[in-house]
Motif scaffolding. Structure first.
Motif, mmCIF file in Angstrom:
data_model
loop_
_atom_site.group_PDB
_atom_site.id
_atom_site.type_symbol
_atom_site.label_atom_id
_atom_site.label_comp_id
_atom_site.label_asym_id
_atom_site.label_seq_id
_atom_site.Cartn_x
_atom_site.Cartn_y
_atom_site.Cartn_z
ATOM 1 N N ILE A 1 17.004 -27.821 -45.884
ATOM 2 C CA ILE A 1 18.167 -27.357 -46.658
ATOM 3 C C ILE A 1 19.483 -28.233 -46.467
ATOM 4 C CG2 ILE A 1 19.666 -25.223 -46.853
ATOM 5 C CD1 ILE A 1 17.048 -23.762 -46.216
ATOM 6 N N LEU A 2 19.513 -28.566 -45.130
ATOM 7 C CA LEU A 2 20.738 -29.660 -44.926
ATOM 8 C C LEU A 2 20.788 -30.865 -45.733
ATOM 9 C CD1 LEU A 2 22.606 -30.109 -41.667
ATOM 10 C CD2 LEU A 2 21.578 -32.093 -42.796
ATOM 11 N N LEU A 3 19.608 -31.344 -45.939
ATOM 12 C CA LEU A 3 19.559 -32.520 -46.648
ATOM 13 C C LEU A 3 19.804 -32.251 -48.001
ATOM 14 C CD1 LEU A 3 16.306 -34.460 -45.180
ATOM 15 C CD2 LEU A 3 18.704 -35.054 -44.822
ATOM 16 N N ALA A 4 19.053 -30.801 -48.582
ATOM 17 C CA ALA A 4 19.587 -30.766 -49.966
ATOM 18 C C ALA A 4 20.929 -30.497 -50.060
ATOM 19 C CB ALA A 4 18.695 -29.397 -50.391
ATOM 20 N N GLY A 5 21.679 -30.142 -49.278
ATOM 21 C CA GLY A 5 23.120 -30.111 -49.608
ATOM 22 C C GLY A 5 24.030 -31.428 -49.243
ATOM 23 N N PHE A 6 23.527 -32.099 -48.433
ATOM 24 C CA PHE A 6 23.852 -33.661 -48.296
ATOM 25 C C PHE A 6 23.905 -34.175 -49.798
ATOM 26 C CE2 PHE A 6 23.315 -38.351 -47.894
ATOM 27 C CZ PHE A 6 24.277 -38.523 -46.777
ATOM 28 N N TRP B 1 29.186 -31.359 -46.431
ATOM 29 C CA TRP B 1 30.241 -32.005 -45.766
ATOM 30 C C TRP B 1 29.683 -33.236 -45.076
ATOM 31 C CZ3 TRP B 1 34.514 -31.154 -48.047
ATOM 32 C CH2 TRP B 1 34.841 -29.967 -48.600
ATOM 33 N N LEU B 2 28.636 -33.167 -44.629
ATOM 34 C CA LEU B 2 28.218 -34.553 -43.685
ATOM 35 C C LEU B 2 27.990 -35.667 -44.767
ATOM 36 C CD1 LEU B 2 25.015 -33.258 -41.761
ATOM 37 C CD2 LEU B 2 27.365 -33.761 -40.842
#
Length: 329
Positions: A50-55, A169-170
C-alpha cells in the motif's frame, strides 16, 4: 514516473509473499512455526504494498485522474466480484453469495485503493505531519465502531490509509536513506526481534493485522486503540527493514513487478480451490518449501504473457492481442 528497478523488484517479492501468505494460512492453526511465519509476513507485506501504491500516486489531481482510476479499479472489481461469486458456487464454497458491496476475499484492495485516491484529493492539501496524525487517529478510532467492517471495505480503507498517505509523501531520496549500511544492520535486528516475539509471546489474533475487524470482535474493546497504534509502529519498522534489503538493480524477473495486479486478482482461483479440496498438508520444512515453490510458480504463470492476454479484457477492458493481430494482418 520513470520506472525504477527497486520498486518493481519490491512489488514482485511482495506479491509472492501475498500468494505464499494465502497459501499457508490454512496451516497456521495448531502449528506455532506456521503461525509465526504467517504473522511475520503479515506485519509488513500489505502495508508495504500500500505504501508503494501511494508512492506512485503522485499524479493525484491531474485532469481525468479519477475517471481513469474508476476504469482501472472499479471495473475489474465489478467483473471479478461477479466471477468469484460464480466460481465459489461452482467449487462449493459456502460464502459465494455475498452482496455487490461486500468484497470477496482479496477484492477489498481494489475498493480501498479507489477510496484512498479519493481521500488523497483532500489529504494532499494538508501538511504531511498533520495529515498523518489525522489518518492514524481515524485508523485507531474506527476500531471502536462495530458497524465499520467488511462492507464496502470501510474498515481496511481507514486502517491502511496512513500507509498510502505516507507513500505519497515519500521521495526517492527518503527511501534511499533506508538502504544505507547502518539502517540495513539495524533492520536485521528488527526483523529478527519481531520473529522472536511472535515465537515466544502467546498467539495473537491475526485480525489485528488484517484491519477488517472492530476491537470488540477482537475481544479488546478497551485497549484496542493502543494495540493498533503499536501495530502501526511495528508495520512502519518492518516496512523500512524489508525495503532496505530489496534488490535495487535490474534482475531477470524485474519486469514482472509491473504485472502484480494480474497476480493479485487471479491467484485466488488457485488458492480457494486448493483450500476447498484440502490439497496439501504440512508435516515439515520440506512441505513449506514446496508451498513456496508452488506459490512462485503461480506468480510466474499469472505474470506470463499468455495469462495477461487472456485476462486483459477482464482487468483492463482492453483487447491488445486483437489490435496486434489487426496491425500485422
Amino acid at each position: 514516473m520513470k520506472r525504477d528497478a527497486l520498486f518493481d523488484n519490491a512489488k514482485f517479492i511482495l506479491i509472492f509473499l501475498v500468494v505464499f501468505g494465502h497459501m499457508i494460512q490454512p496451516f497456521t492453526d495448531g502449528s506455532k512455526s506456521m503461525y509465526t511465519l504467517y504473522m511475520w509476513i503479515y506485519t509488513f507485506h500489505m502495508p508495504a504494498f500500500i505504501l508503494l501504491a501511494g508512492f506512485f500516486a503522485k499524479g493525484a489531481g491531474n485532469k481525468g485522474y479519477i475517471a481513469k482510476l474508476a476504469k482501472k479499479l472499479l471495473f475489474p472489481y465489478l467483473i471479478f466480484q461477479t466471477i468469484y461469486s460464480g466460481y465459489f458456487f461452482f467449487i462449493g464454497k459456502e460464502s459465494w453469495a455475498t452482496g455487490l458491496f461486500y468484497p470477496h476475499w482479496s477484492l477489498w484492495f481494489l475498493v480501498s485503493m479507489f477510496c484512498w485516491h479519493l481521500l488523497l484529493q483532500l489529504f494532499s492539501r494538508i501538511p504531511p505531519l498533520a495529515g498523518m496524525a489525522i489518518t492514524v487517529s481515524i485508523g485507531v478510532l474506527v476500531g471502536y465502531f462495530d458497524t465499520i467492517g467488511h462492507a464496502y471495505s470501510l474498515s481496511r480503507t481507514f486502517v491502511f490509509f496512513p500507509f498510502f498517505l505516507a507513500g505519497y509523501w515519500l521521495s526517492k531520496e527518503n527511501i534511499a536513506q533506508w538502504r544505507t549500511v547502518p539502517v540495513r544492520i539495524v533492520s536485521l535486528a528488527v526483523m529478527a526481534v519481531v520473529a522472536g516475539l511472535l515465537i515466544i509471546l502467546p498467539e495473537i489474533n491475526s485480525g489485528w493485522l488484517l484491519g477488517s475487524k472492530s476491537y470488540a470482535v477482537l475481544n479488546m474493546e478497551n485497549w484496542g486503540g493502543l494495540i493498533r497504534l503499536g501495530i502501526y509502529l511495528l508495520a512502519g519498522l518492518m516496512i523500512v527493514s524489508v525495503i532496505a534489503w530489496m534488490p535495487g538493480r535490474e534482475m531477470r524477473w524485474t519486469s514482472l513487478g509491473q504485472r502484480t495486479l494480474y497476480v493479485y486478482l487471479l491467484h485466488g482461483f488457485f488458492i480457494q480451490y486448493f483450500r476447498q479440496i484440502d490439497a496439501f498438508k504440512v508435516d515439515g520444512i520440506l512441505d513449506v518449501f514446496g508451498l513456496a515453490v508452488l506459490s512462485m510458480l503461480i506468480v510466474l504463470l499469472l505474470s506470463s504473457k499468455p495469462a495477461l492476454t487472456l485476462a486483459q479484457p477482464f482487468i483492463e477492458g482492453k483487447f491488445a492481442f486483437l489490435r496486434k493481430r489487426q496491425q500485422t494482418s
